[in-house]
Scaffold this motif. Structure first.
Motif, PDB file in Angstrom:
ATOM      1  N   MET A 123     -85.406 -35.884  52.706  1.00  0.00           N
ATOM      2  CA  MET A 123     -84.847 -34.428  51.948  1.00  0.00           C
ATOM      3  C   MET A 123     -83.613 -33.892  52.644  1.00  0.00           C
ATOM      4  O   MET A 123     -82.532 -33.706  52.177  1.00  0.00           O
ATOM      5  N   LEU A 124     -83.964 -33.543  53.969  1.00  0.00           N
ATOM      6  CA  LEU A 124     -82.976 -33.030  54.801  1.00  0.00           C
ATOM      7  C   LEU A 124     -81.686 -34.111  54.985  1.00  0.00           C
ATOM      8  O   LEU A 124     -80.376 -33.628  54.695  1.00  0.00           O
ATOM      9  N   ILE A 125     -82.029 -35.245  55.197  1.00  0.00           N
ATOM     10  CA  ILE A 125     -80.863 -36.166  55.431  1.00  0.00           C
ATOM     11  C   ILE A 125     -80.283 -36.657  54.009  1.00  0.00           C
ATOM     12  O   ILE A 125     -78.964 -36.575  54.013  1.00  0.00           O
ATOM     13  N   SER A 126     -80.819 -36.582  52.872  1.00  0.00           N
ATOM     14  CA  SER A 126     -80.035 -36.844  51.812  1.00  0.00           C
ATOM     15  C   SER A 126     -79.235 -35.570  51.265  1.00  0.00           C
ATOM     16  O   SER A 126     -78.255 -36.013  50.661  1.00  0.00           O
TER      17      SER A 126
ATOM     18  N   GLY B 169     -84.886 -44.593  50.830  1.00  0.00           N
ATOM     19  CA  GLY B 169     -85.089 -43.636  49.659  1.00  0.00           C
ATOM     20  C   GLY B 169     -83.982 -42.689  49.845  1.00  0.00           C
ATOM     21  O   GLY B 169     -83.714 -41.867  49.039  1.00  0.00           O
ATOM     22  N   VAL B 170     -83.155 -42.291  50.878  1.00  0.00           N
ATOM     23  CA  VAL B 170     -82.244 -41.219  50.945  1.00  0.00           C
ATOM     24  C   VAL B 170     -81.034 -41.490  50.163  1.00  0.00           C
ATOM     25  O   VAL B 170     -80.444 -40.435  49.446  1.00  0.00           O
ATOM     26  N   GLY B 171     -80.756 -42.612  49.540  1.00  0.00           N
ATOM     27  CA  GLY B 171     -79.559 -42.990  48.719  1.00  0.00           C
ATOM     28  C   GLY B 171     -79.953 -42.263  47.409  1.00  0.00           C
ATOM     29  O   GLY B 171     -79.181 -41.609  46.655  1.00  0.00           O
ATOM     30  N   TRP B 172     -81.071 -42.474  46.848  1.00  0.00           N
ATOM     31  CA  TRP B 172     -81.457 -41.981  45.532  1.00  0.00           C
ATOM     32  C   TRP B 172     -81.662 -40.444  45.558  1.00  0.00           C
ATOM     33  O   TRP B 172     -80.989 -39.810  44.719  1.00  0.00           O
ATOM     34  N   ASN B 173     -82.051 -39.758  46.665  1.00  0.00           N
ATOM     35  CA  ASN B 173     -82.365 -38.249  46.515  1.00  0.00           C
ATOM     36  C   ASN B 173     -80.791 -37.640  46.716  1.00  0.00           C
ATOM     37  O   ASN B 173     -80.505 -36.586  46.354  1.00  0.00           O
TER      38      ASN B 173
END
Lengths: 293, 283
Positions: free
Chosen positions: A85-88, A168-172
């Protein structure tokens, strides 16, 4: 409209929704009840199921293997979700800038999301390879001895978490981007006039106004991490020493390797209930906080 | 100005981290063994070789896995697009009894975790009456195991697809159907000749979404197939890995091959991908 044409419309409507409704009843609604019934039986998939009441559930309550797999899945979610969450969010803020070539970067960050999980898992096994893997080579530049990322029970789960965060970061990021673009610019301008710094605006405006997005990302994240299976199956097979055996993997083994479909159904029901409770709690967290705003 | 440059530098660094695993995979796939296992590893390929691809493409079954994945993903797209747009249109523009009830029933099915439906769906597929040697009560044969029909089950008629198409059709004025009715068009012609073609962009988005999901699927093919000739690419890739886990060259070329189709679709239709993510976040 005539009565006849009205009748025609209803007929068409029924015809049009019928396939989807029947499909969802057969493959979604019936399976819930089917699964619930199976969870009270001893069933090997071939001979008739034997009704044994809540024995499966009682056994699971005592089972260390099952308890540990739930704990492990929870740790996995705790490792993946906050960082993800933080990175995205940071990425979303970065790509929210209207500068040249930004859609190129969006595309690159999004790419891992659509890449098949098996392929991504194999790629990371290669990156993590203790002897020839590039990550261990990079570590060797800092005089760090080779790490047996996936073969060491103390690092295996976290190594998979790192891969999951990368994937997963790309999606979020995209979800957060949509959220950011929904915040009216006037709010920021008003804050600026009141003398707020950019950092203050971030804490006092951006973060709170994104609350529905945080909750959405969190719930979808809980659902997907608690169901994770493929990456464990491909990267470690659940090992070493069961350190990456998540509930999803345990259910698969119980049902399709040991053919204990009754017991596996009880496991999946408990997992489903845990996911439901966690999602509901996240959702409640949102509405409760909103009352204070 | 300096702020902009700093941003670019940051964007590039993160871009390298995100893209590096792919770059490393593709370069590895073109390296001969001595370079693959050399120390220090090098990003530059000194002796470019297609030997690894040659090896993979000549493995018995690999092209079959590819073919199966194309069939499964393709069929899933066609069925999903057809039935989801039909239902989406009906929920948006046609009046019938208990419309809201049926719609909410569909929405509710989106929240069921896959593990709960997995075992029953397998049993339903295996005991499907009158198919694969089964009798009327679903006994005696293998049902939908090792069939394309069995493989596509989880990917057809997604409730999400219905929801997405309904959202799209709601934006189109009801008068369009009314005037066609006055002109004497039949109900199915109104849908197939007018509404279906209008939905092109949403249908494209749904198609891509369905294709990538079906292409990515691993757990279901693992369960529903045990015959090598019916395995899909992801399953074949995992089997190939467990049999040749030290053979990184061929493994990397096989991995590259499974990524190429989604990569091509992604590059051509990048904008759609981003749109789907946002629209699916609104569910």
């Amino acid at each position: 409209m005539t009565k006849k044409s009205k009748k025609k419309i209803v007929k068409t409507a029924i015809l049009f929704i019928m396939p989807v409704i029947i499909y969802n009843i057969i493959f979604k609604i019936i399976p819930i009840f089917y699964s619930l019934i199976l969870s009270f039986t001893n069933y090997d998939g071939f001979s008739s199921p034997i009704f044994i009441g809540i024995k499966n559930y009682l056994e699971l309550l005592k089972s260390q293997e099952f308890g540990n797999s739930i704990l492990r899945t929870g740790i996995f979610a705790l490792e993946v979700l906050p960082l993800n969450m933080l990175i995205s969010l940071i990425l979303a803020i970065m790509i929210n800038n209207k500068i040249k070539g930004i859609s190129f970067f969006r595309g690159i960050y999004y790419l891992p999301v659509i890449t098949p999980m098996v392929a991504v898992s194999i790629i990371w096994v290669w990156l993590y390879d203790p002897e020839y893997g590039i990550i261990n080579f990079l570590l060797s530049l800092f005089n760090i001895p080779p790490v047996y990322f996936l073969a060491d029970s103390s690092t295996a789960l976290s190594s998979i978490s790192v891969m999951r965060i990368w994937r997963g970061v790309g999606w979020n990021m995209i979800i957060y981007l949509a959220g950011l673009q929904n915040i009216s610019k006037n709010v920021y301008e008003a804050a600026k006039l009141d003398g707020a710094t950019e950092i203050q605006s971030f804490w006092k405006i951006t973060l709170p106004l994104l609350r529905p997005v945080h909750i959405y990302v969190l719930i979808v994240g809980i659902i997907s991490t608690f169901q994770s299976f493929t990456e464990m199956y491909v990267m470690t097979g659940g090992g070493p020493l069961e350190s990456t055996t998540t509930v999803g993997l345990l259910i698969y083994r119980e049902a399709f390797e040991y053919m204990n479909m009754g017991m596996a159904s009880s496991m999946s029901f408990i997992l489903g209930i845990i996911i439901l409770i966690l999602s509901f709690m996240s959702f409640k967290l949102n509405s409760k906080n909103n009352e204070g705003v | 100005m300096t702020k902009k440059i700093k941003l670019y530098i940051l964007l590039i660094i993160i871009g390298i981290i995100m893209a590096f695993p792919f770059i490393w995979t593709v370069t590895s796939s073109f390296k001969p063994d001595n370079e693959l296992f050399s120390f220090p590893p090098s990003l530059i390929i000194k002796n470019f070789t297609i030997k690894n691809y040659d090896y993979v493409l000549n493995i018995k079954g690999f092209s079959g896995y590819f073919f199966n994945s194309i069939i499964v993903s393709g069929l899933s797209v066609i069925i999903n697009v057809l039935f989801c747009s039909m239902a989406g249109y009906a929920f948006a523009h046609l009046e019938f009894k208990h419309k809201n009830f049926w719609f909410f029933l569909l929405l509710a099915t989106m929240m069921i975790p896959i593990q709960i439906t997995l075992i029953p769906t397998f049993l339903i597929a295996k005991n499907f009456p009158l198919i694969g040697g089964n009798n009327l009560f679903g006994y005696g044969g293998t049902g939908l195991l090792n069939t394309y029909a069995g493989l596509i089950i989880p990917h057809i008629m997604s409730a999400f697809g219905v929801f997405m198409m309904r959202q799209f059709y709601l934006q189109i004025p009801k008068e369009l159907a009314e005037s066609a009715r006055i002109d004497g068009a039949s109900e199915s012609i109104i849908f197939f000749k007018i509404f279906f073609p209008i939905g092109k962009s949403s249908i494209a988005a749904l198609a891509i979404f369905t294709f990538t999901q079906a292409w990515d699927d691993f757990l279901w093919p693992l369960i529903i197939t045990n015959d090598d000739s019916m395995r899909t690419l992801q399953l074949g890739l995992e089997i190939f890995k467990s049999q040749n886990s030290a053979d990184w060259g061929p493994l990397m070329s096989a991995t590259t091959l499974t990524i190429i189709p989604v990569l091509i679709i992604f590059i051509i239709l990048q904008k759609y991908f981003i749109d789907i993510s946002i629209s699916s976040s609104l569910k």
